[in-house]
Design a protein around this motif. Sequence first.
Motif, PDB file in Angstrom:
ATOM      1  N   LEU A 126      13.114   1.111  15.866  1.00 14.67           N
ATOM      2  CA  LEU A 126      14.167   1.324  14.735  1.00 14.67           C
ATOM      3  C   LEU A 126      13.720   2.077  13.760  1.00 14.67           C
ATOM      4  N   VAL A 127      14.574   2.931  13.437  1.00 17.39           N
ATOM      5  CA  VAL A 127      14.335   4.192  12.474  1.00 17.39           C
ATOM      6  C   VAL A 127      14.881   4.058  11.186  1.00 17.39           C
ATOM      7  N   ALA A 128      14.331   4.619   9.937  1.00 12.95           N
ATOM      8  CA  ALA A 128      14.972   4.648   8.706  1.00 12.95           C
ATOM      9  C   ALA A 128      14.199   5.306   7.914  1.00 12.95           C
ATOM     10  N   ALA A 129      15.172   6.178   7.104  1.00  9.31           N
ATOM     11  CA  ALA A 129      14.569   6.961   6.146  1.00  9.31           C
ATOM     12  C   ALA A 129      13.940   6.384   5.141  1.00  9.31           C
ATOM     13  N   ARG A 130      12.625   6.785   4.432  1.00  3.48           N
ATOM     14  CA  ARG A 130      11.872   6.371   3.497  1.00  3.48           C
ATOM     15  C   ARG A 130      12.007   7.090   2.385  1.00  3.48           C
ATOM     16  N   GLY A 131      12.271   6.385   1.099  1.00  8.65           N
ATOM     17  CA  GLY A 131      12.287   7.097  -0.223  1.00  8.65           C
ATOM     18  C   GLY A 131      12.163   6.009  -1.373  1.00  8.65           C
ATOM     19  N   PRO A 132      12.377   6.447  -2.521  1.00  8.79           N
ATOM     20  CA  PRO A 132      12.198   5.598  -3.575  1.00  8.79           C
ATOM     21  C   PRO A 132      13.056   4.470  -3.466  1.00  8.79           C
ATOM     22  N   VAL A 133      14.230   4.691  -2.935  1.00  8.97           N
ATOM     23  CA  VAL A 133      15.254   3.624  -2.917  1.00  8.97           C
ATOM     24  C   VAL A 133      15.934   3.695  -1.236  1.00  8.97           C
ATOM     25  N   PRO A 134      16.345   2.740  -0.775  1.00  5.42           N
ATOM     26  CA  PRO A 134      16.711   2.607   0.684  1.00  5.42           C
ATOM     27  C   PRO A 134      17.642   3.681   0.698  1.00  5.42           C
ATOM     28  N   ALA A 135      17.676   4.618   1.765  1.00  5.57           N
ATOM     29  CA  ALA A 135      18.692   5.925   2.148  1.00  5.57           C
ATOM     30  C   ALA A 135      19.659   5.367   2.860  1.00  5.57           C
ATOM     31  N   HIS A 179       0.877  -0.336  20.276  1.00  6.43           N
ATOM     32  CA  HIS A 179       1.168  -1.003  21.399  1.00  6.43           C
ATOM     33  C   HIS A 179       0.076  -1.469  22.233  1.00  6.43           C
ATOM     34  N   ARG A 180      -0.918  -0.549  22.446  1.00  5.95           N
ATOM     35  CA  ARG A 180      -2.200  -0.995  23.241  1.00  5.95           C
ATOM     36  C   ARG A 180      -3.061  -2.154  22.386  1.00  5.95           C
ATOM     37  N   GLN A 181      -2.812  -2.124  21.155  1.00  3.43           N
ATOM     38  CA  GLN A 181      -3.612  -2.962  20.452  1.00  3.43           C
ATOM     39  C   GLN A 181      -3.032  -4.481  19.683  1.00  3.43           C
ATOM     40  N   PHE A 182      -1.714  -4.285  19.697  1.00  3.93           N
ATOM     41  CA  PHE A 182      -0.931  -5.431  19.046  1.00  3.93           C
ATOM     42  C   PHE A 182       0.145  -5.828  19.832  1.00  3.93           C
ATOM     43  N   THR A 183       0.712  -6.946  19.610  1.00  2.44           N
ATOM     44  CA  THR A 183       1.849  -7.576  20.354  1.00  2.44           C
ATOM     45  C   THR A 183       3.078  -7.350  19.241  1.00  2.44           C
ATOM     46  N   PHE A 184       4.129  -6.984  19.503  1.00  2.20           N
ATOM     47  CA  PHE A 184       5.231  -6.902  18.928  1.00  2.20           C
ATOM     48  C   PHE A 184       6.378  -6.868  19.846  1.00  2.20           C
ATOM     49  N   ASP A 185       7.520  -7.089  18.948  1.00  2.00           N
ATOM     50  CA  ASP A 185       8.838  -7.027  19.635  1.00  2.00           C
ATOM     51  C   ASP A 185       9.891  -5.860  19.536  1.00  2.00           C
ATOM     52  N   GLU A 186       9.512  -5.273  18.170  1.00  4.59           N
ATOM     53  CA  GLU A 186      10.198  -3.824  17.873  1.00  4.59           C
ATOM     54  C   GLU A 186       9.324  -3.336  16.939  1.00  4.59           C
ATOM     55  N   ILE A 187       9.704  -2.125  16.740  1.00  2.79           N
ATOM     56  CA  ILE A 187       8.990  -1.448  15.907  1.00  2.79           C
ATOM     57  C   ILE A 187       9.891  -0.558  15.015  1.00  2.79           C
ATOM     58  N   LEU A 188       9.386  -0.667  13.619  1.00  2.00           N
ATOM     59  CA  LEU A 188      10.216  -0.038  12.534  1.00  2.00           C
ATOM     60  C   LEU A 188       9.376   1.360  12.142  1.00  2.00           C
ATOM     61  N   VAL A 189       9.972   2.526  12.361  1.00  2.00           N
ATOM     62  CA  VAL A 189       9.493   3.856  11.852  1.00  2.00           C
ATOM     63  C   VAL A 189      10.153   4.031  10.609  1.00  2.00           C
ATOM     64  N   LEU A 190       9.559   4.327   9.622  1.00  2.00           N
ATOM     65  CA  LEU A 190      10.037   4.735   8.050  1.00  2.00           C
ATOM     66  C   LEU A 190       9.315   6.079   8.060  1.00  2.00           C
ATOM     67  N   ALA A 191      10.177   7.059   7.680  1.00  2.00           N
ATOM     68  CA  ALA A 191       9.832   8.260   7.817  1.00  2.00           C
ATOM     69  C   ALA A 191      10.903   9.122   6.942  1.00  2.00           C
ATOM     70  N   HIS A 192      10.491  10.456   6.381  1.00  2.00           N
ATOM     71  CA  HIS A 192      11.388  11.510   5.756  1.00  2.00           C
ATOM     72  C   HIS A 192      12.781  11.493   6.505  1.00  2.00           C
ATOM     73  N   GLN A 193      13.957  11.595   6.085  1.00  2.00           N
ATOM     74  CA  GLN A 193      15.125  11.961   6.499  1.00  2.00           C
ATOM     75  C   GLN A 193      15.207  13.134   7.653  1.00  2.00           C
TER      76      GLN A 193
END
Length: 83
Positions: free
Chosen positions: A59-68, A19-33
């Motif tokens: 925004l958050v979403a689980a990361r994996g080999p296929v969309p979870a 946030h301090r370095q870049f301008t963005f409207d939203e952020i997507l977090v991809l992580a383990h479930q």
Amino acid sequence: MKTAATVCFDIFREIIRQHRQFTFDEILVLAHQDVIDLLLDEEAGGLAEIERQTGKAVLVAARGPVPAGPVRRSPCLDRSVEP
């Protein structure tokens, strides 16, 4: 190996750094479930604070080999609800 809680705190720090370095409207977090579940449950207050500090939706979403599943918007920064 890091715990899910440690990964959550790492995510919070990285969002603030980005946030301090870049301008963005939203952020997507991809992580383990397990991390996503923790972010949306026990760490929801921390997520709300990050959204408040940045003024951006997380925004958050689980990361994996296929969309979870669908990307889930954090309920913390719901602009349709008056504070």
